[in-house]
Design an enzyme around this catalytic site. Structure first.
Site, PDB file in Angstrom:
ATOM      1  N   CYS A   5      -4.887   7.244   1.897  1.00 21.84           N
ATOM      2  CA  CYS A   5      -5.363   6.777   3.196  1.00 21.84           C
ATOM      3  C   CYS A   5      -4.193   6.749   4.165  1.00 21.84           C
ATOM      4  O   CYS A   5      -3.509   7.754   4.346  1.00 21.84           O
ATOM      5  CB  CYS A   5      -6.059   5.428   3.084  1.00 21.84           C
ATOM      6  SG  CYS A   5      -5.024   4.063   2.520  1.00 21.84           S
TER       7      CYS A   5
ATOM      8  N   ARG B  28      -6.710   0.991   1.740  1.00 24.16           N
ATOM      9  CA  ARG B  28      -8.104   1.428   1.675  1.00 24.16           C
ATOM     10  C   ARG B  28      -8.315   2.370   0.494  1.00 24.16           C
ATOM     11  O   ARG B  28      -9.373   2.355  -0.150  1.00 24.16           O
ATOM     12  CB  ARG B  28      -8.507   2.107   2.982  1.00 24.16           C
ATOM     13  CG  ARG B  28      -8.687   1.171   4.157  1.00 24.16           C
ATOM     14  CD  ARG B  28      -8.927   1.921   5.454  1.00 24.16           C
ATOM     15  NE  ARG B  28      -7.732   2.611   5.927  1.00 24.16           N
ATOM     16  CZ  ARG B  28      -7.701   3.439   6.969  1.00 24.16           C
ATOM     17  NH1 ARG B  28      -8.807   3.714   7.633  1.00 24.16           N
ATOM     18  NH2 ARG B  28      -6.570   4.014   7.337  1.00 24.16           N
TER      19      ARG B  28
END
Length: 311
Positions: free
Chosen positions: A261, A266
């Protein structure tokens, strides 16, 4: 085996099982529900740990008995860009009362972004099957108006001993470059938003950019992390739905996967899904775009035509 021997063996197994805690027996999957956790708040073999990103959110109210982790100081080395080293992690685990015979439930805000990061670091240091995520995290707990507390509860320190780090769970720049150059069959799954992936923006609104170039790693595919979550309550979609979601871009467990990410938080959420929920071979690239996008000489893909963040 005689009947008496069978009974004795059964009793021994039961005693050993009870030593691990009733809660640990009742919850064998990678997720726990809010209902399950509320019923087991007082179980001495359950340790609840909050890993949130919003400052002060733990102090304003947390799940009763939960300990607090500050991801940016407790789970990383603050001088070098690295996850917490073995000694630091061991000290943290002991302080939290965490051990291999304790069921550890991690939860946090932002639909468990950094709780998943915590699960990834815990897994690297040998705490895997007994570490769970609270499905839905803070969001679902609060939506259901379950009990909260404001005062931390002290816990008895553990004697946890860290083992050799499982580096197979962590992708490095060299692993990513090997995939780009087709010297590895690992697939790179970028879980950022479509605008980040295309290069239209470098970072989400309100976040530091931290990269000079916009775009994505050549050959990577994009499934935004939020597509794996039920937006109403933050819970994960069913395994069947998740398999279908990732299969649409060729991620089906047949090849190793590297999740990526912006800074690795994330992507750790998607790593948890692939590795723990679906059982795929996956490694999280915590260098992510802030590393790859800044390295001199590496190729990038930029469909939006904004290589330097602007036309």
């Amino acid at each position: 085996m005689s009947v008496l021997s069978f009974i004795r063996r059964g009793a021994a197994v039961l005693a050993a099982s009870l030593a691990l805690g009733g809660a640990a027996l009742a919850q064998t999957g990678p997720l726990v529900s809010t209902e399950w956790l509320e019923k087991n708040l007082s179980d001495p073999k359950v340790r609840i740990v909050e890993v949130s990103v919003e400052p002060g959110i733990y102090e304003r109210g947390h799940i009763p008995g939960a300990q607090n982790i500050a991801w940016h100081t407790d789970l990383v080395e603050t001088v070098s860009r690295n996850i917490a080293g073995p000694e630091k992690f061991q000290a943290l685990a002991r302080k939290l009362g965490v051990d291999k015979d304790v069921t550890v439930v991690l939860y946090g805000d932002n639909n468990n972004w950094f709780a998943a990061w915590g699960a990834w670091v815990f897994d690297i240091y040998g705490l895997r099957d007994n570490v769970k995520l609270l499905d839905g995290g803070r969001k679902k707990w609060e939506l259901e108006k379950r009990p909260v507390a404001t005062n931390p509860v002290p816990v008895k320190a553990s004697s946890f001993t860290v083992g050799e780090p499982n580096n197979a769970l962590r992708a490095r720049l060299t692993d990513v470059v090997a995939s780009v150059e087709k010297k590895s069959d690992a697939r790179i799954l970028d879980i950022r938003s479509p605008d980040e992936f295309s290069g239209k923006i470098i970072a989400p609104a309100g976040f530091q950019e931290l990269a000079l170039r916009a775009g994505h790693i050549p050959g990577s595919v994009n499934v935004p992390w939020a597509r794996a979550v039920n937006q109403a309550d933050g819970t994960l979609k069913s395994p069947e739905e998740l398999k279908k979601l990732y299969a649409e871009v060729g991620i089906d467990g047949s090849k190793p996967v590297i999740t990526s990410c912006r800074i690795g938080e994330r992507s750790s959420h998607t790593w948890f899904i692939l590795s723990r929920v679906l059982g795929y071979q996956a490694a999280n690239y915590d260098g992510s775009w802030t590393e790859y996008g800044n390295v001199v000489g590496l190729p990038i893909s930029n469909p939006a035509g904004t290589v330097w963040g602007g036309k």
